[in-house]
Every structure is written in C-alpha cells, then in structure tokens.
Design an enzyme around this catalytic site. Structure first.
Site, PDB file in Angstrom:
ATOM      1  N   LYS A   1      85.972 130.490 138.788  1.00 23.40           N
ATOM      2  CA  LYS A   1      84.993 129.412 138.730  1.00 23.40           C
ATOM      3  C   LYS A   1      85.318 128.397 137.648  1.00 23.40           C
ATOM      4  CE  LYS A   1      81.069 127.405 139.721  1.00 23.40           C
ATOM      5  NZ  LYS A   1      81.078 126.591 140.950  1.00 23.40           N
TER       6      LYS A   1
ATOM      7  N   GLU B   1      86.680 116.026 149.755  1.00 23.26           N
ATOM      8  CA  GLU B   1      85.899 117.186 149.329  1.00 23.26           C
ATOM      9  C   GLU B   1      85.719 118.183 150.481  1.00 23.26           C
ATOM     10  OE1 GLU B   1      85.273 118.596 146.797  1.00 23.26           O
ATOM     11  OE2 GLU B   1      83.566 119.893 147.177  1.00 23.26           O
TER      12      GLU B   1
ATOM     13  N   GLU C   1      89.802 126.074 150.136  1.00 24.18           N
ATOM     14  CA  GLU C   1      89.669 127.074 149.087  1.00 24.18           C
ATOM     15  C   GLU C   1      88.983 128.341 149.554  1.00 24.18           C
ATOM     16  OE1 GLU C   1      86.117 124.789 146.606  1.00 24.18           O
ATOM     17  OE2 GLU C   1      87.482 126.068 145.529  1.00 24.18           O
TER      18      GLU C   1
ATOM     19  N   CYS D   1      88.436 134.487 133.524  1.00 28.75           N
ATOM     20  CA  CYS D   1      88.153 135.702 132.762  1.00 28.75           C
ATOM     21  C   CYS D   1      86.738 135.660 132.203  1.00 28.75           C
ATOM     22  CB  CYS D   1      89.118 135.927 131.601  1.00 28.75           C
ATOM     23  SG  CYS D   1      90.820 136.090 132.102  1.00 28.75           S
TER      24      CYS D   1
ATOM     25  N   LYS E   1      86.980 122.033 150.262  1.00 31.94           N
ATOM     26  CA  LYS E   1      86.044 123.149 150.471  1.00 31.94           C
ATOM     27  C   LYS E   1      86.593 124.118 151.501  1.00 31.94           C
ATOM     28  CE  LYS E   1      84.065 123.101 147.986  1.00 31.94           C
ATOM     29  NZ  LYS E   1      83.748 122.576 146.701  1.00 31.94           N
TER      30      LYS E   1
ATOM     31  N   HIS F   1     101.036 106.026 159.634  1.00 30.17           N
ATOM     32  CA  HIS F   1     102.236 105.702 158.856  1.00 30.17           C
ATOM     33  C   HIS F   1     103.094 106.942 158.593  1.00 30.17           C
ATOM     34  CE1 HIS F   1     100.963 101.584 158.386  1.00 30.17           C
ATOM     35  NE2 HIS F   1      99.760 102.009 158.037  1.00 30.17           N
TER      36      HIS F   1
ATOM     37  N   ARG G   1      84.142 134.516 137.346  1.00 30.95           N
ATOM     38  CA  ARG G   1      85.110 133.884 136.447  1.00 30.95           C
ATOM     39  C   ARG G   1      86.532 134.415 136.646  1.00 30.95           C
ATOM     40  NH1 ARG G   1      82.817 131.188 132.319  1.00 30.95           N
ATOM     41  NH2 ARG G   1      84.724 131.379 131.111  1.00 30.95           N
TER      42      ARG G   1
ATOM     43  N   TRP H   1      91.279 136.950 135.333  1.00 29.54           N
ATOM     44  CA  TRP H   1      91.996 136.029 136.219  1.00 29.54           C
ATOM     45  C   TRP H   1      93.392 135.913 135.608  1.00 29.54           C
ATOM     46  CZ3 TRP H   1      94.409 131.191 135.935  1.00 29.54           C
ATOM     47  CH2 TRP H   1      94.635 130.562 137.176  1.00 29.54           C
TER      48      TRP H   1
ATOM     49  N   ASN I   1      89.751 135.782 126.757  1.00 28.46           N
ATOM     50  CA  ASN I   1      89.690 134.759 127.804  1.00 28.46           C
ATOM     51  C   ASN I   1      90.486 133.567 127.278  1.00 28.46           C
ATOM     52  OD1 ASN I   1      88.933 132.939 129.801  1.00 28.46           O
ATOM     53  ND2 ASN I   1      87.008 132.426 128.788  1.00 28.46           N
ATOM     54  N   GLY I   2      91.505 133.114 128.040  1.00 28.39           N
ATOM     55  CA  GLY I   2      92.281 131.954 127.585  1.00 28.39           C
ATOM     56  C   GLY I   2      93.767 132.248 127.612  1.00 28.39           C
TER      57      GLY I   2
END
Ligand code: M6R
Length: 611
Positions: A606, A483, A490, A2, A487, A506, A27, A74, A98-99
C-alpha cells in the site's frame, strides 16, 4: 511497505502482535514474523501471509511474554523466504525494520572485518548486527548502541528493537519512514500505521526523525541523539476501529468504492464556506496565496498522479492556470527548472511515499512554494510541505486506491475554483454553481452508479479472459483511462494500456486483432464525434468495444459498441467522478471474478516508502 508492530505491557504480547500485523498486512505480505522477549528472545518467522506465521506458531512451544515485536514484509533485499523474513538479530537482540539501508554494503564490510557472518540477504540483518556490535562495546547500553549504529546508516528506516537483557523494553527510531508510538493503561505500542493501534487507542505520537523512543509497560520517553528528553506532540485520529474493518463487504476495495459518495460529500463540504465558495484560510491559504502563482506542478505517483491529471484539466479549464503533472520519481531525477512564481502540489494518499517525499524536498531546495494534499494526518509529506490540505476520505486499506483518488479529484476541483476566482476567471455566481453541483449532485450521481453495480459486474465478464486490452479516451477521458487501466492491471494482472484515442492510429492500432477488448470512455461532449471515429477504427479491425458513455451523449450520438455502461444524466462536472467509479468497479469485478486476492495484489504494497 513492511509493517512493524511492538507491544510491552501487562497483557500477553502475541495476540496483540498478531492483531497488529493483520491490520498492517496491506503494507506488505510476503513473509511475517514475531520476536517475543521473556527469558531470552524467541523468534518465529515464515514466508507467506500472516496465516502461515500463525500455523508456524502453533507448532512451537512459546514462552508467555508480555513484550515483543512483529513484522510483515515487502521484500527489497533478498527474495521472500523464511531466512529473509524479519525479525533479525542475535541472541541479545531482535530488530524489525521498514525501509532500505542504502549503505548496507559498507556496513557488511565493516562487520565482516570484525568477524561477523550473515545468514540472510537483508540490509536489516546488517543493521541488527551493527547495533549488536555497539551494544557489546558499550557494555550493554541499548540507547548508546542504537544511536551509534544509526549514525553509520544511510537510507530510510523505521526500527523496532528488543533486547534480551531488558525484557520489558522496546526501542524504536525512524528516519524518513513512518512510525507511531502510543501509551495506554494496558501498555505501550509502536506501529507503522494507525489501524494497528485503533483497538487500543486513538491517540499517538509521531516522533521526529532521529528521536529514539524507549517504551516500557508504564509509558514512553523520547530522547534525541544528544541524550536530551524531547516531547513530540500527541495526535488523535477521528475515525474508529470499524473504519478499518470490512463491514460486511467481501473486500476492502469494494467497501472503499461504496464509501465514495459520503467521502466526496464530506470533502467538498469541509472546504466550503458559509457563502458556498471554497475556503482555505484555515489552512493558511488566503487570497494572496491564490494570486501569487503563474504555474502549478502537480507531482505524485501512481493513482495520485492520475488524480493530478484531472487536476491539471480543471486548473487549466476553470482557472486558466498553466498546470503540469509529473511522476514524482522523474521530477526529482529530471531536476526540472522551477521559478519563484511556481507552486508544486504534492498529492499522496499515505503521505509517506518516498518518491513524493523526495520530490517535495527537491522543490523545497529550489525555494518554490509547496502544498501537500494528503489523506493521512501528520504524515511526512504533510509535515514537510509549506502548507497542507487533508482529504477526509478515512482510512484506505485496499492496496488499490479508489476513494482517495476520487476525493483528491474533488479537492483539486475546489482549488481550481478558488484559483479561478482570484484570477477573475469565474464570477462568484458561476463558482457557487460549480460548488453546488460538486456538493449536491455529484455524490448522488456516484451513488446512482453504485446502484448499477450488477450491470458493471456483467460487463466485467467481457474483460475477464483477455490477455491484453486497451482503454481509450480523449482529453479528460484519456486521464480517466490512465487510472482505469492501472486499476485493472494492478489487481487483475491483465495487461492493459490507456491510449489517447487519437494516438492509437500512429502505431499501436497494429496490436488490435479479432476479439481484443477496448474500453472506450466518452464523457466529453465536444469530443464525442472524434471518439466515434476512433471506435469505428478499432471495431473495423476486430476489437470488441465496451463503451462507457454519458446518458446525454448516448441519446445524441449512436456510438457503435458491443456493450455499454451509461453514466447517469448529470451536469458535465459530475462525469469524471461517475466514470471513475465505473472504472474502479469494472476492475474490481474482473479481479474478484477471477478469484484473485483483490486487496493484496501480488508484488505490491500500500505505502511505498522506498525510492
Ligand atoms: O500513498 P500515495 O498516494 O502517495 O501512493 C501512490 C501510489 O503508490 C499509489 O497510488 C499506487 O499507485 C496504488 N497502488 C494505486 O492503486
């Protein structure tokens, strides 16, 4: 997670709010809205991107207002929808948030007992109605109303509030969530992050938790809960508005990958002294600090945690210092045993990641030393840790982290060299040679990778239509694979897994079938023969292998593959950096080739400011 923006001043508010929302869209981007204050409050909000909000705004008659707040969301409480979009409120006030309010159930019950009803599923609406209730009870005192409300709230929040009775004012308060405040000749602003303010100012305040900011066109005053005026320290960013623009690249992610050579060079130079050795004295870390610890815990989330894996490797290899890497949310949930001679390093691009912050607080509660490595100056993790080292990567806007990862790896190398010197594991000459390589050769080799981007783009074609794929490597190459795989997942929505090449047999090798793509990373010379076996095993079962390998290994050993990307010949220290850039470009081109919104992948944001 947000973005909030607010403006009160001498100019029309709406264009400023929309510009700020665009700068904050990274965000969160499932809905957006604005509330304009003039003769009453006019709220417009829509599900979808800011473009959808712009379309909605074009269909309504809007007041000319010089004060307003905006939000890009978000979703946490309630699905993305027009109704759940912010701002929320009543005829008397509007709130952006936001939160997460953790006790929203309690607040709802409290309000229902007093006759309130709700039109959304959000915790934010509960908070807005609570403020409204106290506003009424206080006889129309915004300061008293907000302080009374936040005293009842648990959780993390940054609020921006406007009141119809005070059409020139914005109130803002935060608890464990980012919020900055700025005043300019044009008026006063609040925002979740710096890019939203850069068009107006480089200077801003970051109020402490629980401090209320009252903004008017003429300035701002800050009040604590006891009603005392407080003065937060003013901060200044050293980059300008162009740093937060695409600069001709189709996506921020690609621009940020191309910024890596400069960011890497800047980071290493920043921490090298005149003697060519790492220096951290200016950050309060002297020789006694580096000789104090028996163990290091690197704690972080997502990409930053993967940078920690590279850090673990160099701390153990160069400094012979036992190092452990832990996912931040598990670290504080698992409640690990910590000792007085442990160091906890918190890695974070944003410095606002709630899980990393909670891990930091856990470590501090246990009385162990904490060191933050963050990119955003003055962020919560930076402020709360015992010491902080900044990564001068510049703003990273794309949701997928790239240059921040690379510079975190570089800084961890320098820390490892510093520890190694203090622990007598490297001579000054050996340390100087490593640092020379990091500052001179390594950024140049990354530059050479960028010059091979066309070939990487062609290889991306091999992965584009895959439903599942594997990344395999051993040792540091396995860390790189974690990583590379994240990448790809996502931004391209292709399921992939990073596997330690030796572990595949295995169990997981049963998933390999005719045509399954496997990306094999081979930069560790002493492990190349073992990788040969793993590659043969998957190829024997039908896998198509894309090999990422150093020139040196490729020249020495014929590794079977279906396509190959060679990393430029270089000192072995450069390989994690060049390989990382290849993996980032590969993921980028797969996603861009599929026509996806690379910078704003679905369901993500983000800065993850909720636990
Ligand atoms: O701001 P932080 O570095 O603390 O963020 C941690 C993760 O949320 C972040 O790295 C995330 O995994 C990125 N989307 C990865 O590209």
């Amino acid at each position: 997670m947000c973005g909030i923006i607010g403006y009160t001043g001498h100019r029309e508010a709406l264009p400023i709010l929309l510009g700020g929302l665009s700068a904050l869209e990274y965000r969160g981007y499932d809905s957006a809205g604005v509330a304009l204050v003039g003769d009453g409050i006019c709220t417009v909000k829509r599900k979808g991107r800011i473009s959808a909000l712009r379309e909605a705004l074009a269909t309504v008659e809007l007041p000319t207002a010089c004060c307003g707040i905006g939000h890009t969301r978000w979703a946490t409480h309630g699905a993305p929808s027009d109704g759940n979009a912010h701002p929320h409120g009543t005829a008397r006030l509007a709130l952006v948030h936001n939160g997460i309010i953790e006790n929203d159930g309690e607040i709802e019950a409290f309000l229902r007992q007093r006759g309130c009803d709700f039109v959304s599923e959000t915790d934010t609406e509960r908070a807005a109605l609570l403020i409204d209730r106290f506003y009424g009870e206080s006889g129309g005192d915004p300061v008293a109303a907000i302080f009374s409300a936040v005293a009842m709230l648990r959780g993390a929040y940054a609020f921006g509030v406007v009141f119809a009775d005070f059409p020139e004012r914005i109130y803002a308060i935060r608890q464990d969530n980012p919020l900055i405040v700025a005043t300019t000749a044009q008026g006063s602003l609040i925002a979740s992050d710096i890019p939203a303010l850069l068009a107006y100012t480089k200077e801003y305040y970051r109020p402490d938790d629980g401090v209320l900011a009252e903004l008017t066109p003429r300035g701002v005053r800050f009040l604590d809960a006891a009603g005392n005026t407080v003065t937060p320290r003013s901060e200044r960013v050293d980059f300008d508005v162009t740093a937060a623009q695409k600069g001709g690249f189709p996506h921020f992610m690609l621009k940020e990958i191309y910024e890596e050579p400069v960011a890497l060079c800047r980071t290493v130079r920043h921490y090298l002294g005149a003697d060519g050795l790492p220096r951290f004295e200016e950050n309060g870390l002297d020789a006694s600090f580096f000789s104090r610890f028996a163990r290091v815990h690197i704690v972080a989330c997502g990409t930053a945690m993967h940078a920690g894996l590279i850090g673990r490797y160099v701390l153990e290899k160069l400094a012979h210092l036992p190092a452990f890497v832990e996912i931040a949310s598990e670290f504080y949930c698992r409640e690990p045993l910590l000792h007085s001679d442990d160091l906890v390093i918190l890695l974070s691009q944003s410095g606002e990641t709630a899980d990393t912050l909670a891990a930091l607080r856990y470590a501090k509660k246990k009385g162990v030393s904490t060191l933050a490595i963050v990119n955003v100056v003055g962020s919560s993790v930076a402020r709360e840790a015992d010491a902080v080292l900044y990564t001068p990567a510049g703003p990273e806007i794309a949701v997928a982290s790239t240059k921040a990862y690379s510079v975190q790896c570089a800084l961890l190398h320098l820390l490892a060299v510093r520890f190694a010197l203090c622990r007598g594991q490297l001579t000054k000459e050996e340390a100087r040679r490593i640092c020379d390589t990091l500052v001179e050769q390594m950024p140049q080799r990354v530059e050479q990778v960028l010059a091979r981007a066309k070939q990487i783009e062609r290889c991306a074609g091999m992965l584009q239509s895959a439903e599942h794929l594997f990344y395999i490597g051993r040792g540091v190459d396995f860390s790189l694979c974690t990583e590379g795989s994240l990448k790809l997942k996502e931004i391209s929505y292709i399921h992939s897994e990073a596997y330690a090449a030796g572990e595949l047999k295995h169990g997981t090798i049963s998933l390999i079938e005719q045509g399954t793509p496997v990306v094999a990373v081979v930069t560790a010379d002493h492990l190349a023969e073992k990788m040969l076996s793993a590659i043969r095993e998957v190829r024997a079962r039908g896998a198509r292998v894309l090999l990422i390998v150093t020139e040196e290994i490729a020249a020495r050993l014929a590794l079977p593959c279906d396509d190959m990307i060679r990393l430029p010949a270089a000192d072995v220290l450069c390989a994690p950096f060049t390989a990382a850039t290849v993996l980032q470009l590969l993921a980028y081109h797969v996603a861009a080739g599929k026509g996806l919104d690379v910078d704003k992948p679905r369901n993500l944001a983000k800065s993850v400011t909720v636990e």
